[in-house]
Each structure stands twice: as structure tokens, then as C-alpha cells.
Design an enzyme around this catalytic site. Structure first.
Site, PDB file in Angstrom:
ATOM      1  N   LYS A   1       0.848  -1.205   0.000  1.00 21.64           N
ATOM      2  CA  LYS A   1       0.000   0.000   0.000  1.00 21.64           C
ATOM      3  C   LYS A   1       0.879   1.249   0.000  1.00 21.64           C
ATOM      4  O   LYS A   1       0.613   2.205  -0.730  1.00 21.64           O
ATOM      5  CB  LYS A   1      -0.903   0.004   1.243  1.00 21.64           C
ATOM      6  CG  LYS A   1      -2.067  -0.961   1.117  1.00 21.64           C
ATOM      7  CD  LYS A   1      -2.788  -1.193   2.432  1.00 21.64           C
ATOM      8  CE  LYS A   1      -3.800  -2.318   2.243  1.00 21.64           C
ATOM      9  NZ  LYS A   1      -4.406  -2.792   3.478  1.00 21.64           N
TER      10      LYS A   1
ATOM     11  N   GLN B   1      -4.885  -1.633   9.556  1.00 19.11           N
ATOM     12  CA  GLN B   1      -4.758  -2.965   8.957  1.00 19.11           C
ATOM     13  C   GLN B   1      -5.403  -4.014   9.876  1.00 19.11           C
ATOM     14  O   GLN B   1      -5.082  -4.092  11.059  1.00 19.11           O
ATOM     15  CB  GLN B   1      -3.274  -3.292   8.730  1.00 19.11           C
ATOM     16  CG  GLN B   1      -3.003  -4.588   8.011  1.00 19.11           C
ATOM     17  CD  GLN B   1      -3.487  -4.581   6.556  1.00 19.11           C
ATOM     18  OE1 GLN B   1      -3.342  -3.588   5.844  1.00 19.11           O
ATOM     19  NE2 GLN B   1      -4.077  -5.683   6.131  1.00 19.11           N
TER      20      GLN B   1
ATOM     21  N   ASP C   1     -11.439   2.602   4.123  1.00 13.70           N
ATOM     22  CA  ASP C   1     -11.776   1.171   4.072  1.00 13.70           C
ATOM     23  C   ASP C   1     -13.292   0.976   3.997  1.00 13.70           C
ATOM     24  O   ASP C   1     -13.764  -0.146   3.765  1.00 13.70           O
ATOM     25  CB  ASP C   1     -11.245   0.480   5.346  1.00 13.70           C
ATOM     26  CG  ASP C   1     -10.290  -0.653   5.034  1.00 13.70           C
ATOM     27  OD1 ASP C   1     -10.116  -0.951   3.832  1.00 13.70           O
ATOM     28  OD2 ASP C   1      -9.732  -1.239   5.981  1.00 13.70           O
TER      29      ASP C   1
END
Ligand code: NDP
Length: 310
Positions: free
Chosen positions: A54, A98, A121
Site C-alpha cells: 500500500k 490494517q 476502508d
């Protein structure tokens, strides 16, 4: 019949290039540099690889990338304090924690602490609720990628029969909402569904997001169906090596499907590319700029409200 292989690698590269173009335009015209902060707790090797990936892709797209690595024994309060700081930081437009978090940390309260405007997200209840209500929202990246891949084959999904196998908050549920936004007719299947092969047989579009290696068999598919395989399963081969397979029996499906995503090289490639899209959108929305265009295909993904809505 030749089955079309939907090449996630090429499509994701194209999408990243479009994002990079838009990032440089936004920089030039508005002096805005979209910034993504990724928070990694602990040292799970798979998560470390994802976070590194990422970071690299964010920088390559011309955005600012901020990485925060916290030890496994970080307290809930310390993690929430970092999120509060990132929420306030004007150079951060997207925040991603994460997952999964180490045991002992409360994932739900961590997600709830993220400013919904920076929730790239798409997991904050505000965004999940807005998406479910047919309002524009930051949507989870993997389902967005699934829709984009489908649209490389079918520019319009209107009236098509879709089945989504799996109902997680991360994949299945938001994917259902995005398909409804596209005016598809959607069946949602899960572990308690009866006669799954029969349900799959009716579908023009099959989305498998289960986490069970090669569960969906070729004989289940309607001839010509488009198959999007979200599953990533590592299986142990006889000679001790491991291999990645999806939730669909790929070689069987190749005999029946009209189009299919491979594993690896399909959906997985799109997830990070869509994270970049979300970060760009979040940055522009926070700065009250017009929504950028990262249209790759004939028809852009509809983030809501659904087409045809009043
Ligand atoms: P979850 O474990 O959260 O959800 C799995 C879903 O599958 C559940 O809704 C479950 O039903 C359903 N299910 C389980 N067994 C069956 C069955 N026998 N028949 C029908 N449905 C069943 O997984 P995720 O949604 O997080 O992930 C799914 C897969 O996608 C995994 O392989 C994961 O690795 C992969 N993935 C890939 C990503 C990518 O970037 N390519 C990103 C995210 C995930 P129930 O609700 O009833 O328990």
C-alpha cells in the site's frame, strides 16, 4: 466457447495510472496532495506485506503515505489516541487500520473512532449505513474492485441476476449494495443457504467470497456466466509447497463460464488500487472540491444513489 480471463493485473495498473493522473491534476489545480495513513499493529508477516504494498503504490500514485507501526502490546487507549491525532491532521485524508488486529484490541471501537470522512476502508457504520441506504459513501475496496472488474465485461449490470456467496461486512454485504446500485437483481447466499448449486445456476454474475478453497464447482455455473472469485486460500500441495487458490474450482469453471477472474491475478490486484481511488475521493470531498473522475471503463462505478432513483 473461449472463456474470457479478466486480467486484474492489467486492469488495476490502468486504474492506478488514472488515479495518478487525477492526483497530479488536483495538485496542479488546487495545490492538494491526497494523504493516506496506514496503521499496522503487531508483526503479522502477511499484514506487513500488504502494508508495504500500500505504501509503495500510494507513493507511486503521487500521494503522501504515512505509516505507523505499533507493537503488539499497544493499549486500546494508545491506538485510539493515534486515530484521534490522524483524524485532526489536515495532511491525512484517508486512515486505514490494517485488520485483523491482535487479540485483546477491540476492532469495532477502533473502526468507530475513525472519522467517517477519512474512512477509506468503508467500514465505519456511517459509511456502511449510507451505502445500505443508497446514499453516496466511501465503500469497501474489495467489493468496489469486484464491480469494476465485472464492468470490464458488462458495462451495464441492469436487470442481471447476481449471486453473492458470503455476507461479511468487508466483502459480501457491501458488494450486494453496490450491485443494487447498479440495478442488478441480487441473491445473497451464506453458510445456512439451502441448495447453493441451484441458486448459483440461475446467476449471470457469480461472486464467491467464502474463504473455502474451490468450493464453487464448474457444474454449478450457468453456461456463459461471469465469475468473480474473491477467495484467497493457501493450500498445501503433496510435495510440501503451498499454492494460492480461490473459492471457485478454476479449471472446471473455465469450461463453463463466459468470463472469470484468476487467483492470483484477479480481485486481489484491485483492492489496493481502489484504496487509492477512495483516498483521492476522500481528499477532494474534505477539501470541498468537485468529485474527480477515475473512470476506467464505459461506465463508472455507482457509489450511490442507485441508478434510476428519484
Ligand atoms: P468471512 O469469513 O468474514 O466470511 C465468509 C462468508 O462465507 C460468511 O458470510 C459465511 O457465511 C460464508 N460461508 C462460509 N461457508 C459457506 C458455505 N459452505 N456456503 C456458503 N457460504 C459460506 O470472509 P471474508 O468475507 O472476509 O473473505 C472471504 C474470502 O475472500 C476469503 O478467502 C478472503 O481471504 C478473501 N478476501 C480477499 C480479498 C482480496 O483482496 N482479494 C479481500 C478480503 C477477503 P455465514 O455468514 O453464514 O457464516
Amino acid at each position: 466457447m473461449t472463456t474470457h480471463i479478466i486480467d486484474g493485473k492489467i486492469i488495476a495498473a490502468e486504474l492506478r495510472a488514472r488515479v495518478a493522473d487525477e492526483v497530479s491534476r488536483v495538485k496542479r489545480e488546487y495545490n492538494l496532495v491526497p494523504g493516506l495513513a496506514v496503521v499496522l499493529v503487531g508483526n503479522d508477516p502477511a499484514s506487513e506485506v500488504y502494508v508495504r504494498n500500500k505504501h509503495t503504490q500510494t507513493q507511486t500514485a503521487g500521494m503522501a503515505s504515512f505509516e505507523y507501526k505499533l507493537p503488539t502490546d499497544v493499549s486500546q487507549a494508545e491506538l485510539l489516541a493515534l486515530i484521534a491525532k490522524l483524524n485532526r491532521d489536515p495532511v491525512v485524508h484517508g486512515i486505514l487500520v490494517q485488520l485483523p488486529l491482535p487479540v485483546g484490541l477491540n476492532t469495532e471501537s477502533v473502526i468507530n473512532a475513525i472519522d467517517p470522512a477519512k474512512d477509506v476502508d468503508g467500514l465505519h457504520p456511517n459509511n456502511a449505513g449510507r451505502l445500505a441506504g443508497g446514499f453516496s459513501a466511501l465503500s469497501p475496496c474489495t467489493p468496489l474492485g469486484c464491480i469494476m472488474l465485472t464492468k470490464t465485461v458488462h458495462p451495464s449490470l441492469e436487470g442481471m441476476n447476481a449471486i453473492v456467496i458470503g455476507r461479511s461486512n468487508l466483502v459480501g454485504r457491501p458488494l450486494v449494495q453496490l450491485l443494487l446500485n447498479e440495478n442488478a437483481t441480487v441473491t445473497i447466499a451464506h453458510s445456512r443457504s439451502r441448495d447453493l448449486p441451484k441458486l448459483v445456476k440461475r446467476a449471470d454474475l457469480v461472486y464467491a467470497a467464502v474463504g473455502k478453497p474451490e468450493m464453487v464447482r464448474g457444474t454449478w455455473l450457468k453456461p456463459g456466466a461471469t465469475v468473480i472469485d474473491v477467495g484467497i486460500n493457501r493450500i498445501l500441495e503433496e510435495h510440501g509447497k503451498t499454492r494460492l487458490v480461490g473459492d471457485v474450482a478454476y479449471s472446471e469453471a473455465l469450461q463453463v463460464a463466459g468470463a472469470i477472474t484468476p487467483v492470483p491475478g484477479g480481485v486481489g490486484q484491485m483492492t489496493v488500487a481502489c484504496l487509492l481511488v477512495n483516498t483521492l475521493y476522500a481528499a477532494c470531498a474534505i477539501a470541498a472540491l468537485p468529485k474527480p473522475t477515475v473512470q476506467v471503463f464505459a461506465d463508472e462505478v455507482n457509489f450511490g444513489p442507485h441508478r434510476g432513483a428519484r
